[in-house]
Design a protein around this motif. Structure first.
Motif, short mmCIF file in Angstrom:
data_model
loop_
_atom_site.label_atom_id
_atom_site.label_comp_id
_atom_site.label_asym_id
_atom_site.label_seq_id
_atom_site.Cartn_x
_atom_site.Cartn_y
_atom_site.Cartn_z
N LEU A 247 1.09 -1.51 0.32
CA LEU A 247 -0.01 -0.17 0.41
C LEU A 247 0.75 1.35 -0.20
CD1 LEU A 247 -2.86 -0.93 2.44
CD2 LEU A 247 -2.81 -1.23 0.09
N PRO A 248 0.26 2.52 -0.75
CA PRO A 248 0.75 3.40 -0.40
C PRO A 248 1.02 4.00 0.68
CG PRO A 248 -0.06 3.53 -3.04
CD PRO A 248 -0.33 2.27 -1.89
N ARG A 249 1.84 5.35 1.38
CA ARG A 249 1.70 5.71 2.46
C ARG A 249 0.36 6.29 3.12
NH1 ARG A 249 4.98 5.71 7.03
NH2 ARG A 249 4.84 7.14 8.57
N MET A 250 0.07 6.94 1.87
CA MET A 250 -1.61 7.54 2.34
C MET A 250 -2.39 6.96 2.48
SD MET A 250 -0.51 10.65 3.99
CE MET A 250 -1.94 10.93 3.95
N ASP A 251 -2.73 5.34 1.52
CA ASP A 251 -3.60 4.97 1.94
C ASP A 251 -3.53 3.54 3.24
OD1 ASP A 251 -4.10 5.15 -0.41
OD2 ASP A 251 -3.71 4.20 -2.08
N ALA A 252 -1.98 2.92 3.47
CA ALA A 252 -1.78 2.63 4.49
C ALA A 252 -2.13 3.70 5.81
CB ALA A 252 -0.66 2.41 4.90
N ILE A 253 -1.84 4.72 5.75
CA ILE A 253 -2.31 5.39 6.85
C ILE A 253 -3.84 5.03 7.54
CG2 ILE A 253 -2.54 7.92 8.04
CD1 ILE A 253 0.27 8.43 6.90
N LYS A 254 -4.60 5.69 6.47
CA LYS A 254 -6.30 5.31 5.71
C LYS A 254 -7.12 4.21 6.25
CE LYS A 254 -10.10 6.33 3.02
NZ LYS A 254 -10.47 6.65 1.69
N GLN A 255 -5.83 3.49 6.23
CA GLN A 255 -6.45 1.76 6.76
C GLN A 255 -5.80 1.08 8.06
OE1 GLN A 255 -5.18 -2.48 4.43
NE2 GLN A 255 -4.27 -2.41 6.22
N VAL A 256 -5.12 1.64 8.22
CA VAL A 256 -4.81 1.87 9.45
C VAL A 256 -5.72 2.37 10.74
CG1 VAL A 256 -3.52 1.78 11.57
CG2 VAL A 256 -2.70 0.94 10.02
N ALA A 257 -6.06 3.55 10.24
CA ALA A 257 -7.08 4.30 10.96
C ALA A 257 -8.21 4.17 10.97
CB ALA A 257 -7.27 6.13 10.18
N LYS A 258 -9.08 3.59 9.65
CA LYS A 258 -10.61 2.56 10.05
C LYS A 258 -10.21 1.78 10.89
CE LYS A 258 -13.60 0.43 6.68
NZ LYS A 258 -13.91 0.54 5.47
N LYS A 259 -9.34 0.93 11.17
CA LYS A 259 -9.03 -0.71 11.51
C LYS A 259 -9.01 0.64 13.12
CE LYS A 259 -6.53 -3.63 8.61
NZ LYS A 259 -5.62 -4.67 9.30
N ARG A 260 -8.54 1.35 13.48
CA ARG A 260 -8.49 1.66 15.06
C ARG A 260 -9.96 2.69 15.28
NH1 ARG A 260 -3.27 0.31 16.67
NH2 ARG A 260 -2.52 -0.98 15.10
N GLY A 261 -10.97 3.14 13.90
CA GLY A 261 -11.37 3.86 14.85
C GLY A 261 -10.90 5.53 15.11
N LEU A 262 -10.11 6.03 14.49
CA LEU A 262 -9.16 7.04 14.38
C LEU A 262 -8.99 7.82 12.80
CD1 LEU A 262 -5.65 5.78 16.09
CD2 LEU A 262 -7.96 6.69 17.65
N SER A 263 -9.03 9.36 12.68
CA SER A 263 -9.57 9.99 11.29
C SER A 263 -8.53 9.51 11.05
CB SER A 263 -9.62 11.32 12.17
OG SER A 263 -8.43 11.89 12.14
N LYS A 264 -7.83 10.27 9.47
CA LYS A 264 -6.86 9.82 9.33
C LYS A 264 -5.95 10.64 9.52
CE LYS A 264 -6.35 10.71 4.65
NZ LYS A 264 -6.81 10.66 3.37
N ARG A 265 -6.27 11.99 9.12
CA ARG A 265 -5.51 13.29 10.29
C ARG A 265 -4.31 12.46 11.70
NH1 ARG A 265 -7.94 19.26 10.59
NH2 ARG A 265 -7.28 18.83 7.58
N GLU A 266 -5.10 12.24 12.30
CA GLU A 266 -4.72 11.95 14.09
C GLU A 266 -4.24 10.96 13.41
OE1 GLU A 266 -6.78 10.79 17.80
OE2 GLU A 266 -7.99 10.86 16.28
N VAL A 267 -4.34 9.99 13.33
CA VAL A 267 -2.33 8.92 12.96
C VAL A 267 -1.63 9.48 12.60
CG1 VAL A 267 -2.36 6.53 11.41
CG2 VAL A 267 -4.25 7.22 12.45
N TYR A 268 -2.20 10.13 10.74
CA TYR A 268 -0.90 10.63 10.52
C TYR A 268 0.13 11.79 11.72
CZ TYR A 268 1.84 13.77 7.18
OH TYR A 268 2.99 14.46 6.85
N ARG A 269 -0.97 12.46 13.49
CA ARG A 269 -0.36 13.26 13.83
C ARG A 269 0.24 12.33 14.91
NH1 ARG A 269 -1.87 14.85 18.17
NH2 ARG A 269 -4.03 13.65 18.23
N LEU A 270 -0.55 11.74 14.65
CA LEU A 270 0.79 10.66 16.07
C LEU A 270 1.56 10.34 15.36
CD1 LEU A 270 -2.37 8.96 17.72
CD2 LEU A 270 -0.71 10.56 18.04
#
Length: 277
Positions: A247-270
Motif C-alpha cells: 500500500l502507498p503510505r497515505m493508503d496505509a495510514i487510511k487503512q490503519v485509521a479505519k481499523k483503529r477507529g481514528l481519523s486519518k489526520r489523527e493517525v498522521y499526527r501521531l
C-alpha cells in the motif's frame, strides 16, 4: 403509455428453480434482452417460450440501453435476463435500469435465484449481516489490498471467483485473513454441487489435490471476531506493515485509521510525533 421493464431472475443451474411468475412474464413481454442469446434461447426453448431476443452485455451496454429505452417509451415491454441468476448482481443492467427510471419507465423486479444468497443460506456462517463484494480482483496485489480493506468488517463477506483463480484467491485470503472460517460453494444447484468448509488454507489444499478445479465458485469468509481483532501494534509499525504489503503510505495510514477507529489526520499526527507523551 410507456412499456414496462422487467428484471427477471433465472436459474443458476437447476432449471426447476425458475418461478411461475418469471415464466409468465417471459411469455407475455415483447422482447427479451439477454447477456448471451444462445444461453437464453436454451432456457426459453426448454419451457416452450418463443420471443425475439436482443443481446445486452458489458461491451454494448451503453448503446443497447438507449435503444431499449426508446422501445420502452413506445409501449413495448422488455424482460432483462442474465445468463444465470439475478440481473445487475455482478452482471450488466445498471445503465438500462437507470436510463429507464430517468425516462419514467416502470421497472418491475421478478425475484428469484442468486448465487450469493444461495451460498450464504447453506454455508453455516453468520447471516445476521453480510456484504456482497462481487468478483475479487485478478491481480494478487490488488486482491490483497481489497482484502486488507475488508479485514475489519464484522459481517460475512461474499465473493464470486473463477475456477482458474480460486487457488490463488484462497492463498491471499489465508495470508490476509488468517484462519477465519471460510466456505467455497461450487456448482450451486447443479448435479455436482458441493460446499467446502474450513480455513482458506485447508480448502485450498483440498482443491489443489484434485486433478482439476472446475465449476462456478462462490467464496464466503466469516466475519471478524472483534475481540480477536483488537490490535495493540504501535501505529508506526502498523503503517509500515501495511506499506510492506504494497500500500502507498497515505493508503496505509487510511487503512490503519479505519481499523483503529481514528481519523486519518489523527493517525498522521501521531506517527509524525505530535501528541506523543
Amino acid at each position: 403509455m410507456t412499456g414496462i421493464l422487467y428484471i427477471v431472475a433465472t436459474p443458476i443451474g437447476n432449471l426447476e428453480d425458475i418461478t411461475m411468475r418469471a415464466l409468465r412474464v417471459l411469455r407475455e413481454v415483447d422482447w427479451v434482452a439477454c447477456e448471451d442469446t444462445r444461453q437464453t434461447r436454451k432456457l426459453l426453448e426448454h419451457f416452450g417460450v418463443v420471443k425475439p431476443m436482443m443481446s445486452y452485455y458489458e461491451h454494448n451496454e451503453a448503446a443497447r440501453a438507449a435503444e431499449l429505452v426508446e422501445r420502452l417509451e413506445t409501449g413495448v415491454s422488455v424482460a432483462l435476463v442474465t445468463d444465470a441468476g439475478t440481473p445487475l448482481v455482478s452482471d450488466p443492467g445498471y445503465r438500462l435500469v437507470q436510463a429507464a427510471i430517468a425516462a419514467g419507465v416502470t421497472v418491475v423486479p421478478i425475484p428469484g435465484p442468486s448465487a450469493a444468497v444461495t451460498a450464504l443460506s447453506a454455508a453455516g456462517l453468520p447471516t445476521d449481516a453480510f456484504r456482497f463484494c462481487g468478483f475479487l480482483p485478478a491481480k494478487s496485489s490488488q486482491r490483497k489490498k481489497l482484502l486488507e480493506e475488508l479485514k475489519a468488517e464484522t459481517c460475512t463477506l461474499i465473493f464470486y471467483e473463477t475456477p482458474h483463480r480460486i487457488l490463488d484467491a484462497l492463498e491471499d485470503v489465508g495470508a490476509v485473513m488468517g484462519s477465519r472460517p471460510t466456505v467455497v460453494g461450487r456448482e450451486l444447484t447443479k448435479l455436482h454441487e458441493e460446499f467446502l468448509r474450513g480455513t482458506a488454507e485447508e480448502i485450498r489444499a483440498q482443491l489443489a489435490s484434485r486433478p482439476s478445479v472446475k465449476g462456478e465458485m462462490t467464496l464466503l469468509i466469516g466475519k471478524a471476531d472483534e475481540a480477536a481483532e483488537l490490535d495493540d501494534t504501535p501505529l508506526e509499525d502498523a503503517v509500515r506493515l501495511a506499506e510492506q504489503q504494497g500500500l502507498p503510505r497515505m493508503d496505509a495510514i487510511k487503512q490503519v485509521a479505519k481499523k483503529r477507529g481514528l481519523s486519518k489526520r489523527e493517525v498522521y499526527r501521531l506517527i509524525a510525533g505530535d501528541g506523543r507523551g
